[in-house]
Every structure is written in structure tokens, then in C-alpha cells.
Design an enzyme around this catalytic site. Structure first.
Site, PDB file in Angstrom:
ATOM      1  N   ARG A 176     -46.796  -2.314 -33.949  1.00 25.26           N
ATOM      2  CA  ARG A 176     -47.479  -1.977 -32.722  1.00 25.26           C
ATOM      3  C   ARG A 176     -48.014  -0.713 -32.412  1.00 25.26           C
ATOM      4  O   ARG A 176     -48.237  -0.414 -31.182  1.00 25.26           O
ATOM      5  CB  ARG A 176     -46.822  -2.664 -31.627  1.00 25.26           C
ATOM      6  CG  ARG A 176     -46.712  -4.210 -31.720  1.00 25.26           C
ATOM      7  CD  ARG A 176     -48.043  -4.957 -32.211  1.00 25.26           C
ATOM      8  NE  ARG A 176     -47.893  -6.377 -32.288  1.00 25.26           N
ATOM      9  CZ  ARG A 176     -47.773  -6.925 -33.531  1.00 25.26           C
ATOM     10  NH1 ARG A 176     -47.947  -6.160 -34.780  1.00 25.26           N
ATOM     11  NH2 ARG A 176     -47.704  -8.148 -33.717  1.00 25.26           N
ATOM     12  N   SER A 226     -48.001 -11.646 -26.065  1.00 23.84           N
ATOM     13  CA  SER A 226     -46.583 -11.447 -26.084  1.00 23.84           C
ATOM     14  C   SER A 226     -46.508  -9.999 -24.945  1.00 23.84           C
ATOM     15  O   SER A 226     -46.934  -9.098 -25.068  1.00 23.84           O
ATOM     16  CB  SER A 226     -46.115 -10.855 -27.387  1.00 23.84           C
ATOM     17  OG  SER A 226     -46.206 -11.980 -28.320  1.00 23.84           O
ATOM     18  N   GLU A 296     -45.159  -4.619 -24.163  1.00 20.40           N
ATOM     19  CA  GLU A 296     -46.342  -4.553 -25.315  1.00 20.40           C
ATOM     20  C   GLU A 296     -47.427  -4.313 -24.623  1.00 20.40           C
ATOM     21  O   GLU A 296     -48.529  -3.771 -24.954  1.00 20.40           O
ATOM     22  CB  GLU A 296     -46.340  -5.775 -26.175  1.00 20.40           C
ATOM     23  CG  GLU A 296     -47.521  -5.551 -27.235  1.00 20.40           C
ATOM     24  CD  GLU A 296     -47.292  -6.809 -28.386  1.00 20.40           C
ATOM     25  OE1 GLU A 296     -48.365  -7.281 -28.645  1.00 20.40           O
ATOM     26  OE2 GLU A 296     -46.016  -6.598 -28.900  1.00 20.40           O
TER      27      GLU A 296
END
Length: 301
Positions: A176, A226, A296
């Protein structure tokens, strides 16, 4: 924002691409967020380059947004300029096993075009709601696939408006993360290197991912996917479930009962509700398991 700043922006962009006090709830998948002082629709690379150069020189506060699928904007809004990579910035071209897509193209659309040309490698992206630009910046992924596996080249602009290009190796992909995110590079175009495949097999794989998303994710509610990154050695959703937080609510925000890794807007949620719920989830998981959950979702204020 100072009027001389706005006057210069009006020399760069047509009036119909400049919006004042634009509600960010219209531009995020959470469907929450207060007004941006300025909301600027970007349709060409030239417009983008001129704006970035001017903002750097003038010290103007700005943030670049694509589809808003990984963003939580404060209820008070954003006291700067939002640069929105508009859907007009979305051309896609296929040559042999390569697909070149502009930053404003939906990842799911690029995956569909890959299917049409019997190209494999992007099946994982078929259900990701973000744009290509944001997807490569954060190395988006799902079901064992991620952008780092298929991106061969990225072009864009540095924060001061200079042209830049990177190969896969130069992008320094991590979970990420990418060099693009660290250096605040604004992506304009991405080249995907795919492989020849069998159309029926690609289609079946995409259908399987779609069914898994439908049955296991709360797609019927606004969310940002998420909410937390996967901690090393764990799964965020399982930690949250094991902490007894399934269905926990603050205001209109809720830990999804369908998938505990999702924070959803079950109706009437504010950004404050979502943020407080995320912080409470972090606190309880840390307290019970000693694991720190890293968001996130990007919080913009």
C-alpha cells in the site's frame, strides 16, 4: 483563499471547471465530508502542470483526488484547493500485451478492456472502485494481486510541475505504498504489462472475485473499502471481529457485520463518527492483542 490566487487559477482553467465551496460528500465513496474551498476539475495534462507549478510558487495548499475511494474528508471541509482528476482524463489504449491508461480511468474499466483483449494480470482490479492514478500511488490490490505486479511505467508531474517518468523498479513499491506516494508525484498515465491469456479463464476468475466481493463485503453501504492496512502476520478484519467489535456503531458509522475490516456509513454518518469509530477500534485491538492497526483511509482536513 486570496482573490489574487483565485484570479490566477481562473487564467489557467475555464470557469466551468472551478467550483467554490463544493461538498466533498459528493466526491468520496464514504459520502461524507464538508466543502472544499476550491474544487478544480482537471481535464488535460497541461492544466495540471500549470496548476502544480503555480501552487508551488504561491505556496497554495492543495490535494489531488481521483474517485475518492480511499478518502475521509473532515466535516468542516478542506481549506485549500482540491485538484480533481476528471473522468475526461480517462483514455485507454491497447497495443499487443500492453495497456496504457490515463490517471482518470477507472481500474475496473481497464480490467474489463484487458478481458476484451484476452489479457491476463488485472483480474484482481475488476472490483476496485478507484482510478488508475490513485491505484498505482497506493499500490492497490486484492485477492493476491496488486499494481506492482502489472505496472511497467508511470508518467506524471512532481509537486513543482516538472515532468517525471518511472519504471517499475524505480517506483519502489511496497504494501500500500510507492515512491509516488512518498514524493507526492501526481500521476498522469500508467502503462500495464500484461500477458496473453484465455478469455474464458480470465472471465471466470473475474466472476469468482465479483461473487466473493458480493457475498463477503458490504457493497450495499458507502465505505472506503478496507479501513485498515493488514498488520504483518494478522488480518485486520479478524482482529476486529475477535475483539468483539462486529456491528459496533458510533452515530451513523458502523463496523460492518458482514466484514469487520470495513467501516460503513449505515445512514447519516458524519466524518467525525467514522473517525471516532476507527480510533476506538484501534484502541481496543491494541489493548486486547497488542497490535497497532494503521488506517488505510486518508484523512483530509
Amino acid at each position: 483563499m486570496r482573490e489574487e490566487i483565485i484570479a490566477e487559477i481562473e487564467r489557467i482553467l475555464p470557469a466551468e471547471q472551478i467550483f467554490r465551496k463544493e461538498p466533498m460528500s459528493l466526491h468520496t465513496t464514504f459520502r461524507v465530508g464538508g466543502p472544499a474551498e476550491l474544487f478544480l476539475e482537471i481535464k488535460t495534462a497541461s492544466e495540471l502542470q500549470k496548476l502544480l507549478t503555480f501552487f508551488k510558487e504561491s505556496g497554495t495548499k492543495y490535494f489531488v483526488v481521483g474517485n475518492g475511494s480511499n478518502l475521509l474528508v473532515d466535516d468542516a471541509g478542506y481549506d485549500g484547493a482540491i485538484i480533481h482528476i476528471a473522468r475526461e482524463f480517462d483514455s485507454i489504449h491497447v497495443v499487443d500485451n500492453k495497456i496504457t491508461a490515463k490517471a482518470g480511468a477507472l481500474l475496473s474499466r481497464v480490467a474489463s478492456i484487458a478481458l476484451e483483449h484476452s489479457l491476463t494480470g488485472l483480474e484482481f482490479a475488476s472490483g476496485i472502485p478507484g482510478f488508475v492514478g490513485g491505484g498505482v500511488v497506493m499500490n492497490a490490490g486484492a485477492y493476491g494481486g496488486e499494481m506492482s505486479q502489472v505496472v511497467s511505467r508511470v508518467t506524471g508531474f512532481t509537486s513543482d510541475g516538472k515532468e517525471a517518468a518511472y519504471t517499475n523498479e524505480e517506483l519502489e513499491f511496497d504494501y500500500r505504498r510507492s515512491r509516488l506516494k512518498q514524493e507526492k508525484i501526481v500521476v498522469t498515465e500508467v502503462e500495464f504489462q500484461l500477458s496473453a491469456g484465455i478469455k474464458e479463464e480470465i472471465s471466470a476468475k473475474m466472476a469468482d472475485f465479483t461473487e466473493r466481493r458480493r457475498t463477503k463485503q458490504p457493497l450495499e453501504y458507502p465505505s472506503a473499502g478496507s479501513a485498515f492496512k493488514r498488520p504483518e502476520g494478522y488480518f485486520a478484519g479478524k482482529l476486529i471481529m475477535d475483539a468483539g467489535l462486529r456491528g459496533m456503531s458510533i452515530g451513523g458509522a458502523q463496523v460492518s457485520e458482514k466484514h469487520c475490516g470495513f467501516i460503513i456509513n449505515k445512514g447519516g454518518a458524519t466524518a467525525a463518527d467514522i473517525r471516532q469509530l476507527m480510533e476506538e477500534v484501534q484502541r481496543r485491538v491494541q489493548g486486547q492483542f497488542g497490535v497497532e492497526l494503521e488506517p488505510e483511509v486518508i484523512y483530509l482536513h
